[in-house]
Write an enzyme that holds these catalytic residues in place. Structure first.
Site, short mmCIF file in Angstrom:
data_model
loop_
_atom_site.label_atom_id
_atom_site.label_comp_id
_atom_site.label_asym_id
_atom_site.label_seq_id
_atom_site.Cartn_x
_atom_site.Cartn_y
_atom_site.Cartn_z
N CYS A 119 -17.67 -22.53 16.21
CA CYS A 119 -16.69 -22.99 17.21
C CYS A 119 -15.39 -23.50 16.59
O CYS A 119 -14.40 -23.69 17.29
CB CYS A 119 -17.31 -24.06 18.11
SG CYS A 119 -18.69 -23.42 19.07
N HIS A 262 -11.51 -28.03 21.42
CA HIS A 262 -12.56 -27.04 21.65
C HIS A 262 -13.31 -27.43 22.92
O HIS A 262 -13.70 -28.59 23.09
CB HIS A 262 -13.50 -27.02 20.45
CG HIS A 262 -14.77 -26.28 20.69
ND1 HIS A 262 -14.80 -25.00 21.19
CD2 HIS A 262 -16.07 -26.65 20.52
CE1 HIS A 262 -16.04 -24.60 21.31
NE2 HIS A 262 -16.84 -25.59 20.91
N ASN A 292 -18.51 -23.14 27.19
CA ASN A 292 -18.17 -23.10 25.77
C ASN A 292 -18.19 -21.65 25.29
O ASN A 292 -19.26 -21.07 25.13
CB ASN A 292 -19.18 -23.97 25.00
CG ASN A 292 -18.93 -24.00 23.50
OD1 ASN A 292 -18.15 -23.20 22.97
ND2 ASN A 292 -19.60 -24.90 22.81
#
Ligand code: COA
Length: 339
Positions: A119, A262, A292
């Site tokens: 990520c 993020h 996500n």
């Protein structure tokens, strides 16, 4: 202030693009598969739905679409692109998918490779691409963040499957004068010692190849995650690294136009914003629509806010990526947009 290296060139952020899969999976639909509910997922994460790549789409096709949009916004000729850097942990081809994007775009003069940092991948790739531009080795770079975690999620594990989705986003970067630099500062970190709280490990299966010789069969397990440990890691490390970058560049948080983290969990976003007294309206979030999307979250969110006019030319953005590795980083960026 600490001594910073001198750069020959600055890096301008001149175009953005994004692409999302057509299939949307709501919390209620997920609740028909596992024992969960819309209210549990929304309260704990802020997520309302996620996109899932279907048979007619791929990491390569979504990335190409996002990249082309960024190139068009930047007003570039495709043949003028020097570098295509794809941040992904889920390429269509284990040898890398950046070259397939090059072929789909027809960007024949670019060098292309993938970068894996989960990520944090987009932020790590942004900084990596910037180094080629800073030295004068290259002039134009496309940085893409794309992931298809739906391939590797255990859709019967309610503790993890509610979090993830698929998507792609891209940024067009151009060498500019040092005075117009749009990558004001950054810091990247890794901690493999804590890596076991978020993994996508290999299948440990060996087959006999010849007498006394075994070989490993390729393949991966599902995503394995200790949600609470990852949560604690994020709410501790993200404020620390952001504070470090802000202090190094003597920028007070109230000078920021946007906080672009993020997109993992709304509670993480809120906690980081609170630490810097950044008001909610400056915190970018599209978690409710996409969940996500790993390396895609930052460029996907950035492009959405550029397209709807929230992010304007000259805006100062504090960004932070974090995730498996463990890996995390922060960057202070100034959006320029097309000339
Ligand atoms: N629906 C309903 N109940 C659920 C559930 C779901 N989807 N997932 C877990 N639960 C249950 C658990 O089984 C547990 O029940 P129990 O108390 O009866 O054992 C209870 O909810 C609490 O579980 P817990 O794991 O303590 O929840 P939490 O408040 O820590 O939230 C996460 C779980 C995953 C949402 C949260 O830890 C998180 O967001 N972590 C970060 C993960 C992340 O961002 N990963 C990617 C980083 S890049």
């Amino acid at each position: 202030m600490a001594e910073l290296p001198q750069n020959l060139f600055g890096v301008a952020l001149v175009g953005s693009g994004s692409a999302i899969p057509s299939q949307s999976l709501t919390n209620d639909q997920l609740g028909q598969r596992v024992d969960t509910s819309d209210s549990w997922i929304r309260t704990r994460t802020g997520i309302g739905a996620r996109r899932v790549i279907g048979p007619d789409e791929s990491i390569t096709s979504l990335s190409s679409k996002a990249a082309l949009a960024a190139v068009e916004m930047a007003g570039w000729n495709l043949e003028s692109i020097d570098l295509i850097l794809l941040a992904t942990s889920t390429p269509d081809d284990l040898f890398g998918s950046a070259t397939a994007i090059q072929a789909e775009l027809g960007a024949k003069n670019s060098v292309c490779f993938d970068l894996t940092a989960a990520c944090s991948g987009f932020l790590f790739s942004l900084v990596t691409a910037a180094q080629f531009l800073r030295t004068g080795a290259m002039k134009r770079a496309l940085v893409i963040g794309a992931d298809q975690l739906s391939r590797w999620v255990d859709w019967d594990d309610r503790r993890s499957c509610v979090l993830f989705g698929d998507g792609a986003g891209a940024l067009a970067l151009e060498a500019t004068s040092p005075e117009s630099d749009g990558l004001i500062g950054f810091k990247l970190k890794s901690d493999g010692f804590r890596g076991n709280c978020l993994n996508l490990p290999q299948v440990g299966k060996y087959l006999s190849l010849a007498s006394g010789i075994n070989h490993q069969q390729g393949g991966f397990e599902f995503i394995q995650m200790n949600g609470q440990e990852v949560y604690k890691f994020a709410v501790r490390e993200v404020p620390l690294i952001l504070a470090e970058v802000l202090e190094l560049h003597e920028i007070h948080p109230d000078k920021l136009d946007w906080l672009l983290l993020h997109q993992a969990n709304q509670r993480i976003l809120d906690s980081v914003a609170e630490r810097f007294s950044i008001p909610n309206e400056k915190v970018l979030s599209n978690l409710s629509s996409y969940g996500n999307t790993s390396a895609a979250t930052i460029p996907l969110m950035l492009d959405e806010a550029v397209q709807d006019g929230r992010i304007q030319s000259g805006n100062l953005i504090a960004s932070s990526g974090f995730g498996a590795g463990l890996s995390w980083g922060a960057a202070l960026i100034r959006w320029q947009g097309p000339a």
